[in-house]
Design a protein around this motif. Structure first.
Motif, short mmCIF file in Angstrom:
data_model
loop_
_atom_site.label_atom_id
_atom_site.label_comp_id
_atom_site.label_asym_id
_atom_site.label_seq_id
_atom_site.Cartn_x
_atom_site.Cartn_y
_atom_site.Cartn_z
N ARG A 169 0.83 -1.20 0.00
CA ARG A 169 0.00 0.00 0.00
C ARG A 169 0.87 1.25 0.00
O ARG A 169 0.59 2.22 -0.71
CB ARG A 169 -0.93 -0.01 1.21
N GLU A 170 1.95 1.25 0.78
CA GLU A 170 2.84 2.40 0.81
C GLU A 170 3.56 2.60 -0.52
O GLU A 170 3.72 3.73 -0.98
CB GLU A 170 3.86 2.25 1.95
N ARG A 171 3.99 1.50 -1.16
CA ARG A 171 4.62 1.61 -2.48
C ARG A 171 3.63 2.19 -3.49
O ARG A 171 3.99 3.03 -4.31
CB ARG A 171 5.09 0.23 -2.96
N GLN A 172 2.38 1.76 -3.42
CA GLN A 172 1.36 2.27 -4.34
C GLN A 172 1.10 3.74 -4.08
O GLN A 172 0.98 4.53 -5.01
CB GLN A 172 0.06 1.47 -4.19
N ALA A 173 1.04 4.15 -2.83
CA ALA A 173 0.81 5.55 -2.49
C ALA A 173 1.98 6.41 -2.96
O ALA A 173 1.79 7.51 -3.48
CB ALA A 173 0.60 5.70 -0.99
N ASN A 174 3.22 5.90 -2.79
CA ASN A 174 4.40 6.64 -3.25
C ASN A 174 4.41 6.76 -4.77
O ASN A 174 4.77 7.79 -5.32
CB ASN A 174 5.68 5.98 -2.76
N ALA A 175 4.02 5.69 -5.47
CA ALA A 175 3.99 5.74 -6.93
C ALA A 175 2.93 6.73 -7.41
O ALA A 175 3.16 7.48 -8.36
CB ALA A 175 3.70 4.35 -7.50
N ASN A 176 1.79 6.76 -6.75
CA ASN A 176 0.74 7.71 -7.13
C ASN A 176 1.13 9.13 -6.76
O ASN A 176 0.82 10.07 -7.48
CB ASN A 176 -0.59 7.35 -6.46
N GLY A 177 1.83 9.31 -5.66
CA GLY A 177 2.26 10.64 -5.24
C GLY A 177 3.32 11.21 -6.15
O GLY A 177 3.31 12.40 -6.46
N SER A 178 4.23 10.38 -6.64
CA SER A 178 5.28 10.87 -7.53
C SER A 178 4.71 11.21 -8.90
O SER A 178 5.16 12.13 -9.56
CB SER A 178 6.41 9.85 -7.66
#
Length: 96
Positions: free
Chosen positions: A73-82
């Motif tokens: 979930r954190e990797r997905q949030a970071n990918a969406n944030g970038s």
């Protein structure tokens, strides 16, 4: 001629009032064929499901899976944030 025309016009309308062939007695017998009762979509109130054959996860296994899901979930949030931080970036270009 008029009687024939009236019969052709009234035939389909009166045909809808007849019983289906599956409900008619077969070969002159007066016994009605019983249709199988359909099973209900929901179980009865006190009807419990059968016990599972597999064991419940051990707490260590459960924690490991939870940590993997949190990391994903954190990797997905970071990918969406970038992708959102770059103006004009499309999701397909951020994934590359």
């Amino acid at each position: 001629m008029i009687a024939l025309l009236a019969g052709l016009v009234a035939g389909p309308g009166l045909g809808g009032c007849s019983i289906s062939l599956s409900d008619m007695p077969l070969m002159g017998s007066s016994e009605k064929v019983e249709k199988p009762k359909e099973t209900e979509a929901f179980p009865a109130v006190n009807d419990l499901p059968a016990n599972r054959g597999e064991a419940v996860l051990a707490p260590a296994e459960r924690n490991k899976i939870e940590q993997e899901l949190i990391a994903a979930r954190e990797r997905q949030a970071n990918a969406n944030g970038s992708a959102a931080a770059k103006p004009g970036a499309t999701p397909s270009s951020a994934a590359k």
